[in-house]
Scaffold this motif. Structure first.
Motif, PDB file in Angstrom:
ATOM      1  N   SER A  47       1.045  -1.253  -0.043  1.00  0.00           N
ATOM      2  CA  SER A  47       0.474   0.095   0.306  1.00  0.00           C
ATOM      3  C   SER A  47       1.346   1.659   0.002  1.00  0.00           C
ATOM      4  N   LEU A  48       1.750   1.578   0.198  1.00  0.00           N
ATOM      5  CA  LEU A  48       2.985   2.311   0.821  1.00  0.00           C
ATOM      6  C   LEU A  48       3.325   2.751  -0.458  1.00  0.00           C
ATOM      7  N   LYS A  49       3.523   1.855  -1.561  1.00  0.00           N
ATOM      8  CA  LYS A  49       4.181   1.734  -2.429  1.00  0.00           C
ATOM      9  C   LYS A  49       3.912   2.346  -3.419  1.00  0.00           C
ATOM     10  N   ASP A  54       9.054   4.118   0.127  1.00  0.00           N
ATOM     11  CA  ASP A  54       9.503   3.272  -0.154  1.00  0.00           C
ATOM     12  C   ASP A  54       9.881   3.016   1.096  1.00  0.00           C
ATOM     13  N   PRO A  55       8.966   1.669   1.685  1.00  0.00           N
ATOM     14  CA  PRO A  55       9.664   1.164   3.226  1.00  0.00           C
ATOM     15  C   PRO A  55      10.557   0.560   3.261  1.00  0.00           C
ATOM     16  N   TRP A  56      11.531   0.200   2.618  1.00  0.00           N
ATOM     17  CA  TRP A  56      12.687  -0.714   2.647  1.00  0.00           C
ATOM     18  C   TRP A  56      13.711   1.018   2.708  1.00  0.00           C
ATOM     19  N   GLU A  57      13.359   1.776   1.922  1.00  0.00           N
ATOM     20  CA  GLU A  57      14.225   2.845   1.391  1.00  0.00           C
ATOM     21  C   GLU A  57      13.650   4.072   3.109  1.00  0.00           C
ATOM     22  N   ASP A  58      13.161   4.343   3.370  1.00  0.00           N
ATOM     23  CA  ASP A  58      12.614   5.239   3.836  1.00  0.00           C
ATOM     24  C   ASP A  58      12.609   4.693   5.258  1.00  0.00           C
ATOM     25  N   LEU A  59      12.853   6.153   6.252  1.00  0.00           N
ATOM     26  CA  LEU A  59      13.173   5.287   6.967  1.00  0.00           C
ATOM     27  C   LEU A  59      11.542   5.080   8.587  1.00  0.00           C
ATOM     28  N   CYS A  60      11.805   3.575   9.000  1.00  0.00           N
ATOM     29  CA  CYS A  60      10.413   3.133   9.528  1.00  0.00           C
ATOM     30  C   CYS A  60      10.415   2.244  10.793  1.00  0.00           C
ATOM     31  N   VAL A  61       9.285   2.959  11.385  1.00  0.00           N
ATOM     32  CA  VAL A  61       9.250   2.576  13.116  1.00  0.00           C
ATOM     33  C   VAL A  61       8.381   1.928  13.094  1.00  0.00           C
ATOM     34  N   ALA A  62       8.364   0.392  13.743  1.00  0.00           N
ATOM     35  CA  ALA A  62       6.827  -0.685  13.844  1.00  0.00           C
ATOM     36  C   ALA A  62       7.145  -0.511  15.503  1.00  0.00           C
ATOM     37  N   THR A  63       5.432  -0.970  15.933  1.00  0.00           N
ATOM     38  CA  THR A  63       4.986  -0.885  17.495  1.00  0.00           C
ATOM     39  C   THR A  63       4.200  -1.506  17.498  1.00  0.00           C
ATOM     40  N   VAL A  70       7.538  -6.699  11.145  1.00  0.00           N
ATOM     41  CA  VAL A  70       7.688  -6.165  10.050  1.00  0.00           C
ATOM     42  C   VAL A  70       9.021  -6.252   9.577  1.00  0.00           C
ATOM     43  N   PRO A  71       9.617  -6.642   8.509  1.00  0.00           N
ATOM     44  CA  PRO A  71      10.261  -6.650   8.056  1.00  0.00           C
ATOM     45  C   PRO A  71      11.635  -6.057   7.904  1.00  0.00           C
ATOM     46  N   TYR A  72      11.272  -4.933   7.160  1.00  0.00           N
ATOM     47  CA  TYR A  72      11.676  -3.489   6.249  1.00  0.00           C
ATOM     48  C   TYR A  72      11.458  -2.599   7.807  1.00  0.00           C
ATOM     49  N   ALA A  73      11.295  -2.345   8.872  1.00  0.00           N
ATOM     50  CA  ALA A  73      11.850  -1.943   9.526  1.00  0.00           C
ATOM     51  C   ALA A  73      13.038  -1.628  10.228  1.00  0.00           C
ATOM     52  N   ASP A  74      13.073  -0.005  10.826  1.00  0.00           N
ATOM     53  CA  ASP A  74      14.207   0.010  11.203  1.00  0.00           C
ATOM     54  C   ASP A  74      14.715   0.136  12.387  1.00  0.00           C
ATOM     55  N   ARG A  75      13.421   0.191  13.472  1.00  0.00           N
ATOM     56  CA  ARG A  75      13.753   0.084  15.146  1.00  0.00           C
ATOM     57  C   ARG A  75      12.006  -0.695  15.322  1.00  0.00           C
TER      58      ARG A  75
END
Length: 262
Positions: A47-49, A54-63, A70-75
């Protein structure tokens, strides 16, 4: 342009927030969590793409309880921290008490000077949660919104058991005795509001506002009932449902600021 993504995968719904570098909310997504948090995370990524993020390129935090999926989360940050920070951002304050009624738990979070100082969580059973209300509404054969509307014109009935199974039996017994649906709805909502108010009562002497977040933040009857029991105005805004995701996105913004400063 850089985007900052916050994803809150809860027990029943997943919330996603996309911010720009000025911390302005650009996109918000809501979808059912379903049985697989991993599938939900993939769906969110798609959905984001489709919106140019791009969640793989942009910074992403999951909670949320599904944050590890969430495999593409940075934190990955706990929902307590994210809900507290998100609520402060939404209500533009650094001191507040958050009441978050979720699908499988109810969280009371105290924030002082922008930092979580205390919290209380009911996650041992569904009593006092959105799931409890859903089960009761199904037993009455109505939607949640319809149950809240019925409750407004009801009264004089109480549900003594806070165990979902036993409470459902009580409701069935009341239906069998011919009790008015409005009165049963009132008893159901009153029971959960009183339990949540009891959880939150210890924080009422603290400075700052009291706000309602989570899936019931747009349930006006619940907000009014909590306000009456706590004897303080409980505030709520439409984005309150996204408090956890907003907090996660703000943490992503912080990570971005650190990268720039290095």
């Amino acid at each position: 342009m850089s985007y900052f993504i916050g994803i809150d995968i809860g027990s029943t719904s997943a919330k996603t927030i996309v911010m720009d570098q000025d911390r302005k909310v650009l996109h918000h997504l809501l979808q059912p969590t379903g049985w697989s948090s991993a599938d939900t995370a993939r769906s969110i990524g798609d959905s984001l793409k489709s919106q140019g993020v791009d969640p793989w390129e942009d910074l992403c935090v999951a909670t949320g309880y599904g944050r590890i999926s969430v495999p593409y989360a940075d934190r990955r940050i706990t929902e307590i921290s994210c809900h507290g920070r998100g609520a402060c951002h939404i209500h533009d304050t650094q001191n507040l008490t958050v009441i978050d009624i979720g699908g499988q738990d109810t969280k009371i979070i105290r924030v002082d000077e922008g930092v979580v100082s205390d919290f209380n969580m009911n996650d041992k059973c569904s009593a006092g949660t959105g799931r409890f209300l859903e089960v009761m509404a199904n037993t009455l054969g109505v939607t949640l919104d319809e149950m809240f509307q019925l409750a407004q014109s009801g009264g004089g009935t109480s549900i003594s058991s806070m165990c979902t199974v036993f409470a459902e039996s009580e409701v069935i017994s009341l239906i069998g005795r011919g009790e008015a649906k409005e009165n049963i709805a009132f008893g159901i909502v009153d029971s959960i509001v009183r339990k949540v108010a009891s959880q939150a009562a210890r924080y009422m002497s603290q400075p700052g506002i009291v706000c309602l977040t989570g899936g019931l933040c747009d349930a006006e009857y619940v907000r009014q009932s909590l306000s009456a029991l706590l004897k303080v105005p409980v505030q709520s805004v439409p984005l309150g449902r996204y408090a956890g995701a907003i907090g996660a996105a703000l943490y992503a913004c912080t990570e971005g600021s650190r990268e720039v400063s290095r």
